[in-house]
Design a protein around this motif. Sequence first.
Motif, short mmCIF file in Angstrom:
data_model
loop_
_atom_site.label_atom_id
_atom_site.label_comp_id
_atom_site.label_asym_id
_atom_site.label_seq_id
_atom_site.Cartn_x
_atom_site.Cartn_y
_atom_site.Cartn_z
N ASN A 1 32.90 31.86 47.77
CA ASN A 1 32.39 31.94 49.15
C ASN A 1 33.55 32.55 50.05
OD1 ASN A 1 32.66 30.25 51.80
ND2 ASN A 1 30.64 30.00 51.36
N GLU A 2 32.81 33.37 50.65
CA GLU A 2 33.90 34.47 51.53
C GLU A 2 34.71 33.62 52.53
OE1 GLU A 2 33.66 38.13 55.05
OE2 GLU A 2 31.79 37.57 53.50
N GLU A 3 34.13 32.72 53.25
CA GLU A 3 34.85 31.79 54.26
C GLU A 3 35.85 31.06 53.64
OE1 GLU A 3 34.05 28.45 57.71
OE2 GLU A 3 32.22 29.62 56.82
N ARG A 4 35.69 30.43 52.74
CA ARG A 4 36.65 29.36 52.11
C ARG A 4 37.70 30.25 51.24
NH1 ARG A 4 31.88 26.21 51.35
NH2 ARG A 4 31.14 27.14 49.60
N LEU A 5 37.29 31.25 50.71
CA LEU A 5 38.25 31.90 49.90
C LEU A 5 39.37 32.78 50.91
CD1 LEU A 5 39.47 33.39 47.54
CD2 LEU A 5 37.50 35.12 47.57
N LYS B 1 31.26 49.49 41.93
CA LYS B 1 32.21 48.44 42.98
C LYS B 1 33.54 48.21 42.27
CE LYS B 1 32.07 43.66 44.44
NZ LYS B 1 31.25 42.43 44.24
N GLN B 2 33.68 48.26 40.83
CA GLN B 2 34.90 47.90 40.28
C GLN B 2 36.07 48.90 40.38
OE1 GLN B 2 33.36 46.51 36.42
NE2 GLN B 2 34.36 44.67 36.88
N ASP C 1 30.97 38.35 43.45
CA ASP C 1 32.38 38.85 42.98
C ASP C 1 33.04 39.34 44.26
OD1 ASP C 1 32.64 38.13 40.33
OD2 ASP C 1 31.41 39.80 39.91
N LEU C 2 33.81 38.32 45.00
CA LEU C 2 34.14 38.65 46.42
C LEU C 2 35.87 38.78 46.56
CD1 LEU C 2 32.05 36.14 47.98
CD2 LEU C 2 31.58 38.60 48.11
N THR C 3 36.54 38.51 45.52
CA THR C 3 38.05 38.40 45.69
C THR C 3 38.66 39.74 46.25
OG1 THR C 3 37.98 36.99 43.62
CG2 THR C 3 40.01 37.94 44.57
N LYS C 4 38.31 40.73 45.82
CA LYS C 4 38.80 42.21 46.37
C LYS C 4 38.41 42.33 47.81
CE LYS C 4 37.43 45.60 43.99
NZ LYS C 4 37.12 46.42 43.02
N GLU C 5 37.18 41.90 48.16
CA GLU C 5 36.55 42.10 49.32
C GLU C 5 37.32 41.42 50.23
OE1 GLU C 5 34.08 44.17 46.38
OE2 GLU C 5 35.07 42.19 46.60
N SER D 1 53.76 30.66 51.06
CA SER D 1 54.27 31.33 49.58
C SER D 1 54.64 32.86 49.59
CB SER D 1 53.20 31.22 48.26
OG SER D 1 52.81 29.67 48.51
N ASP D 2 55.69 33.26 48.63
CA ASP D 2 55.95 34.58 48.69
C ASP D 2 55.22 35.41 48.00
OD1 ASP D 2 58.37 33.85 49.93
OD2 ASP D 2 59.16 33.27 48.09
N ILE D 3 54.53 34.99 46.77
CA ILE D 3 53.76 35.74 46.05
C ILE D 3 52.59 34.91 45.60
CG2 ILE D 3 53.44 36.74 43.69
CD1 ILE D 3 56.66 36.81 43.65
N ILE D 4 51.26 35.51 45.84
CA ILE D 4 49.81 34.99 45.48
C ILE D 4 49.49 35.65 44.63
CG2 ILE D 4 47.71 34.44 46.53
CD1 ILE D 4 50.59 34.95 48.97
N ILE D 5 48.93 34.92 43.51
CA ILE D 5 48.05 35.41 42.28
C ILE D 5 46.91 34.88 42.12
CG2 ILE D 5 48.05 35.67 39.87
CD1 ILE D 5 51.21 35.42 39.71
N LEU D 6 45.83 35.72 42.47
CA LEU D 6 44.57 35.33 42.45
C LEU D 6 43.96 35.93 40.94
CD1 LEU D 6 44.73 36.51 45.62
CD2 LEU D 6 42.90 35.32 45.70
N THR D 7 43.02 34.97 40.29
CA THR D 7 42.24 35.55 39.20
C THR D 7 40.83 35.03 39.29
OG1 THR D 7 42.60 33.36 38.19
CG2 THR D 7 44.19 34.95 37.61
N GLY D 8 40.15 36.06 38.73
CA GLY D 8 38.67 36.13 39.03
C GLY D 8 37.97 36.65 40.41
N GLY D 9 36.64 36.99 40.29
CA GLY D 9 35.95 37.50 41.29
C GLY D 9 36.32 38.80 41.48
N LEU D 10 36.57 39.55 40.46
CA LEU D 10 36.62 41.20 40.47
C LEU D 10 35.42 41.67 39.72
CD1 LEU D 10 40.55 41.62 39.88
CD2 LEU D 10 39.12 41.28 41.85
N GLY D 11 34.39 40.97 39.31
CA GLY D 11 33.53 41.70 38.62
C GLY D 11 32.48 42.65 39.40
N PRO D 12 31.46 43.00 38.82
CA PRO D 12 30.57 43.93 39.44
C PRO D 12 29.41 43.44 40.43
CG PRO D 12 29.85 43.88 37.15
CD PRO D 12 31.12 42.84 37.45
N THR D 13 29.17 42.08 40.31
CA THR D 13 28.28 41.44 40.91
C THR D 13 28.41 40.98 42.51
OG1 THR D 13 28.82 39.27 40.22
CG2 THR D 13 27.28 40.56 38.70
#
Length: 423
Positions: A45-49, A117-118, A75-79, A60-72
């Motif tokens: 969800n764009e707003e919550r993410l 998209k990837q 998958d919103l993480t990068k955007e 935090s100094d470093i943020i590590i995100l996993t998931g949401g990098l797929g083609p559908t």
Amino acid sequence: MTVELISVGTEILLGNIVNTNASFLAEKCAALGMANYYQISVGDNEERLSGVINTALSRSDIIILTGGLGPTEDDLTKEVTAKVLKRRLVEDAGSRSRIEEYFKGRERKDITENNWKQALIIEGCQVVENNNGTAPGLIVKTEEGKIIILMPGPPGEMIPMFEESIVPYLKTLSENVLYSEMVKICGIGESKAETMIKDMIDSQTNPTIAPYAKNGEVHLRVTALAATKEEGMLLTAPVVAELKKRFGSHIYTTDEKVTIEEAVINLLTKFNLTVSTAESCSGGLLAGRLVNVSGASAVFEEGFITYSNKAKMKYLGVSESTLKKYGAVSSETAKEMAAGAAKAAGSLAALSVTGIAGPEGGTESKPVGLVYIGCYFDGKIEVREFHFKGNRQKVREYTVISALDFLRTSLVNAYGEAIENNR
């Protein structure tokens, strides 16, 4: 430095998958000396993410995100990360080329439009190659000096990417070196292990000892902060030596990559021994753990899954009178199973397992969790009685670990001097 973990995916919140990524990353970041105060799971969800990323950046100094990098579309993480940082998404030629090569090597060679998209990356980022999939990882530095790391969600892609590329990058962020050694223990519970080293933990400064509880095992990571690797080794050496003194033969390895089954296979190989297994309640899990190890075929002869009494008699030679008098779950049956497996397979060692995994089948005299493990070695048979707690799967897992450690300790007792001389 502080690190925050954000796991992206509605399937995590719904319980459709177990979030093993957070557990893996938390342990690895701790080994790198990073403080982890927050772990967040958020849906697609764009707003919550967006809110989660902004909050993480504030603390935090470093943020590590996993998931949401797929083609559908979901998958919103990068955007979303790009929007939060007010940066554009641009196509990366190298990523596009790798996607093309990935599909060339597959049965289906048609690349749909959404796959491209990837190949889009956040402007100004560092691209991390994905050698096991199509979604590249990204390392983004913010204007405030914070670092955001994006990785794919599938563990088969994320884990090798983190170990091969992200760990070396994170190590460059510190002027000092973090050197660690792992001490793996079996046959002693977490609470007892901690009690045995409480004085060491209470007085520790540098190096530090961090206990990790595993199924049937306890792992102790000894970590030193030093100017060089050599200095770190000198700092950890006396601590590891003291742990060896206290836990003795309960330590099966000080190599982080070695599992209990590998330790057993290594010992069998070293002394030219062979082993067979006879399983009832574990249903082949024990044999499966042994054959997880490359090269097991040189020492593993046969595995018998004798779930019924008829099978125990037919394949292992367990006597009908023993089964009638003592029952399938008994010390006597475990003993005959071990002897029968060694004889049938012609192996020099054998392990047998019989018990009540539950949730049904227990009685007052033989409750759920009661397990007998037999070990045949050097012409002798020893049987141990165990009472495990937990669900069916837990009982079976603890049984397998205990059986492997039973054989390991038998070998250590027989070849202790030779093993010690080669440590």
